[in-house]
Enzyme design. Structure first.
Site, PDB file in Angstrom:
ATOM      1  N   HIS A  81      -6.326  -7.211  -0.587  1.00  0.00           N
ATOM      2  CA  HIS A  81      -6.428  -5.764  -0.818  1.00  0.00           C
ATOM      3  C   HIS A  81      -5.583  -5.389  -2.036  1.00  0.00           C
ATOM      4  O   HIS A  81      -4.506  -5.939  -2.240  1.00  0.00           O
ATOM      5  CB  HIS A  81      -5.924  -4.991   0.409  1.00  0.00           C
ATOM      6  CG  HIS A  81      -6.636  -5.338   1.676  1.00  0.00           C
ATOM      7  ND1 HIS A  81      -6.167  -6.306   2.538  1.00  0.00           N
ATOM      8  CD2 HIS A  81      -7.781  -4.870   2.209  1.00  0.00           C
ATOM      9  CE1 HIS A  81      -6.999  -6.410   3.568  1.00  0.00           C
ATOM     10  NE2 HIS A  81      -7.984  -5.555   3.385  1.00  0.00           N
TER      11      HIS A  81
ATOM     12  N   HIS B 199       0.809  -1.219   0.000  1.00  0.00           N
ATOM     13  CA  HIS B 199       0.000   0.000   0.000  1.00  0.00           C
ATOM     14  C   HIS B 199       0.846   1.273   0.000  1.00  0.00           C
ATOM     15  O   HIS B 199       0.316   2.365  -0.243  1.00  0.00           O
ATOM     16  CB  HIS B 199      -0.939   0.034   1.210  1.00  0.00           C
ATOM     17  CG  HIS B 199      -1.999  -1.013   1.189  1.00  0.00           C
ATOM     18  ND1 HIS B 199      -2.803  -1.227   0.089  1.00  0.00           N
ATOM     19  CD2 HIS B 199      -2.386  -1.916   2.134  1.00  0.00           C
ATOM     20  CE1 HIS B 199      -3.649  -2.228   0.355  1.00  0.00           C
ATOM     21  NE2 HIS B 199      -3.404  -2.661   1.582  1.00  0.00           N
TER      22      HIS B 199
END
Length: 310
Positions: free
Chosen positions: A166, A127
């Site tokens: 994710h 991320h």
């Protein structure tokens, strides 16, 4: 196959805060699983603390972000870079060894001193964007590994496959305009961080495969066979990197995909076969998510066993 396994007690010292799902017990559960006799052939390797670590990190991240993270590390107590992402002085060596692990793995794999590697590192990385730490991630380990391999080993085609539940917004952002790196991700949508729509294609090098809540292993496999594997065959990678998140497991508390351990065995074996065809089997895998300790340990074990027996 020669499989390297990178881990270190420093990864336990990263303090993400009380009750945080990205905790030191994740590494402890993996260590316990990989202590079984069936993993005796793993070559257990210490992640180095590199002298030029900031230069390695700067292959992907801005000097401004690097300075802000190191400043936060120098402050007493726990400091938050976003609501989910904390650091403290005890985090420093964990962060540095995570980058050291993936770069050392690239060195070993790209010079044929090992066939593949699994880096049991924390904090995770996918991320972290070039200018922003977020989502438990400070620096983007797998993106740094890819750019390090591209820059220092003059590789023209590097593929990153991200099967964390994710979307790896940071990895996508790092290579959005870099045709030498293919980024392919399967991820639950809608879900954090909100990126990863199929329309996000970069310069033809980004392949996003959203998964609906409740997606089963059968559907997961069909999408890989129909979308991600053909993209890899078309790209013909010289090196395959894996953002190995195990939070698409049916027991994971942070998502609602229904994978089981055998799905991770299957996707690992399929990716090994592709790497053997185009890259001489060269694979570097780095831990991302996975927050049910039992599911994480079992899934990592089958992933590493598959790498070891390739």
């Amino acid at each position: 196959m020669t499989t390297l396994y990178y881990s270190h007690p420093d990864f336990l010292a990263h303090d993400s805060g009380p009750g945080h799902p990205e905790c030191a017990d994740r590494i402890r559960s993996i260590e316990k699983a990989l202590a079984a006799p069936s993993f005796d052939a793993l070559i257990r390797t210490e992640p180095p603390l590199l002298d030029d670590i900031k230069d390695k990190i700067a292959l992907i991240h801005s000097r401004k972000l690097i300075a802000s993270v190191f400043d936060a590390l120098s402050q007493p107590g726990r400091n938050y870079l976003d609501p989910d992402t904390a650091v403290s002085p005890s985090s420093a060596n964990a962060i540095l060894r995570a980058v050291g692990a993936v770069c050392d793995a690239i060195d070993k794999v790209c010079t044929d001193k090992a066939d593949n590697a699994f880096c049991a590192t924390r904090p995770p990385g996918h991320h972290a964007e070039p200018d922003q730490a977020m989502g438990f991630c400070l620096f983007n380990n797998i993106a740094i590994a890819a750019e390090y391999a591209r820059t220092f080993y003059q590789l023209e085609r590097i593929a990153i496959v991200d099967f964390d539940v994710h979307h790896g917004n940071g990895t996508q952002a790092a290579f959005l305009k870099q045709p030498a790196v293919l980024y392919a991700s399967s991820h639950q949508m809608p879900h954090y961080p909100g990126t990863g729509h199929p329309s996000e294609t970069g310069v033809g090098n980004i392949v996003n495969v959203p998964l609906d809540s409740g997606t089963t292993g059968a559907v997961f496999r069909e999408k890989y066979q129909r979308i991600i594997f053909p993209a890899l065959h078309h790209f013909k990678p010289q090196l395959l990197l894996l953002s190995a998140g195990f939070d698409a497991h049916k027991d994971d508390p942070l998502a609602s995909i229904e994978l089981v351990e055998d799905d991770y065995r299957w996707v690992t074996q399929e990716l090994i076969d592709i790497a053997k065809h185009y890259a001489g089997g060269k694979i570097v895998s780095a831990l991302e998510g996975g927050y049910n300790l039992n599911a994480l340990a079992a899934s990592v074990a089958i992933h590493v066993k598959t790498l070891l027996e390739a």
